[in-house]
Design a protein around this motif. Sequence first.
Motif, PDB file in Angstrom:
ATOM      1  N   MET A   1      -4.376 -12.424   6.454  1.00  0.00           N
ATOM      2  CA  MET A   1      -3.904 -11.083   6.141  1.00  0.00           C
ATOM      3  C   MET A   1      -3.353 -10.444   7.421  1.00  0.00           C
ATOM      4  O   MET A   1      -4.033 -10.408   8.437  1.00  0.00           O
ATOM      5  CB  MET A   1      -5.052 -10.237   5.579  1.00  0.00           C
ATOM      6  N   THR A   2      -2.139  -9.970   7.363  1.00  0.00           N
ATOM      7  CA  THR A   2      -1.517  -9.373   8.536  1.00  0.00           C
ATOM      8  C   THR A   2      -1.913  -7.905   8.673  1.00  0.00           C
ATOM      9  O   THR A   2      -2.409  -7.286   7.720  1.00  0.00           O
ATOM     10  CB  THR A   2       0.010  -9.471   8.453  1.00  0.00           C
ATOM     11  N   ALA A   3      -1.703  -7.345   9.848  1.00  0.00           N
ATOM     12  CA  ALA A   3      -2.028  -5.935  10.086  1.00  0.00           C
ATOM     13  C   ALA A   3      -1.017  -5.029   9.398  1.00  0.00           C
ATOM     14  O   ALA A   3       0.137  -5.411   9.178  1.00  0.00           O
ATOM     15  CB  ALA A   3      -2.048  -5.672  11.587  1.00  0.00           C
ATOM     16  N   PRO A   4      -1.427  -3.809   9.064  1.00  0.00           N
ATOM     17  CA  PRO A   4      -0.499  -2.866   8.431  1.00  0.00           C
ATOM     18  C   PRO A   4       0.680  -2.541   9.336  1.00  0.00           C
ATOM     19  O   PRO A   4       0.577  -2.554  10.561  1.00  0.00           O
ATOM     20  CB  PRO A   4      -1.373  -1.624   8.203  1.00  0.00           C
ATOM     21  N   SER A   5       1.794  -2.235   8.716  1.00  0.00           N
ATOM     22  CA  SER A   5       2.985  -1.804   9.440  1.00  0.00           C
ATOM     23  C   SER A   5       3.793  -0.897   8.527  1.00  0.00           C
ATOM     24  O   SER A   5       3.452  -0.702   7.354  1.00  0.00           O
ATOM     25  CB  SER A   5       3.828  -3.009   9.871  1.00  0.00           C
ATOM     26  N   GLY A   6       4.862  -0.344   9.067  1.00  0.00           N
ATOM     27  CA  GLY A   6       5.692   0.552   8.271  1.00  0.00           C
ATOM     28  C   GLY A   6       4.988   1.866   8.017  1.00  0.00           C
ATOM     29  O   GLY A   6       4.255   2.383   8.854  1.00  0.00           O
ATOM     30  N   VAL A   7       5.202   2.431   6.836  1.00  0.00           N
ATOM     31  CA  VAL A   7       4.563   3.687   6.444  1.00  0.00           C
ATOM     32  C   VAL A   7       3.261   3.363   5.714  1.00  0.00           C
ATOM     33  O   VAL A   7       3.268   2.679   4.696  1.00  0.00           O
ATOM     34  CB  VAL A   7       5.485   4.534   5.551  1.00  0.00           C
TER      35      VAL A   7
END
Length: 267
Positions: free
Chosen positions: A1-7
């Motif tokens: 699972m990748t880290a959050p990004s964007g909004v």
Amino acid sequence: MTAPSGVVVLTDRLVARGGLDRVVAAAAAGGVRWVVLREKDLPRAERAALATDLRAILADVGGTLVVAGPDPLGGDAVHLPAAGPYPPPPHQLVGRSCHNQTELTRLTTEHYATVSPVHPTRTKPGYGPPLGPDGLQRLVEVSNVPVLALGGIETPDQVTACVQAGAAGVAVLGALMRSPDPTETATTLTRAFQEAVTAELTQTRHGVTPELAQARRGVTRASTSGLRPTVPTQGSSLTARSGHGRPQPQAATNHDPPHPQTRNSGK
């Protein structure tokens, strides 16, 4: 699972217009793929039911729900307060609220951090002092994990400034929870993020250093620790000044698989 990004949306059912599920669904329609469930004042059973409902909404767009606190409520993604617990629980995705260099350097196995407050916020007036883009950049430079900018981010210009400071994304509460049209607001902020990341990538590809880019904008800032993070091409893992790459901008309908400053935040 990748880290959050964007909004990234932070929830507050008490100010959400028309109900929290409606706002989250509308934000997802506008391109949001990450939501942090707060609502820590609710009994666990009610909060778990709400988590189930929001996960179903996000599943339709390939989104991910992160739960504030150490209990993932049936999932495997949590966002922890700066105060603990330490060491972090061994979930697939663990974030941490941070506000200064000391808290950032305390991180161990966390996958990302929020940094706040970047701007004054109506949700938690008087909390701070605000970091501003310069303060945000300084903390990004010392972080070993991707950083989400948090606090009073409501406009496209603010989103752009956070990207230019090196943030991997922006965490937004009031601008979306209180919006009369969450889909339009999410679309506007998501587009601003994507355009800012693309502009940073274009400058890097054309050999424009962060300092030169700032000079062209009429901004002078002394570099403190090397290069600004660059945006990796798909599948790459370019190294940034904070030791991690910034994600490639995505179309609003796509999702790369996977603080707040309110009374029931993850702090």
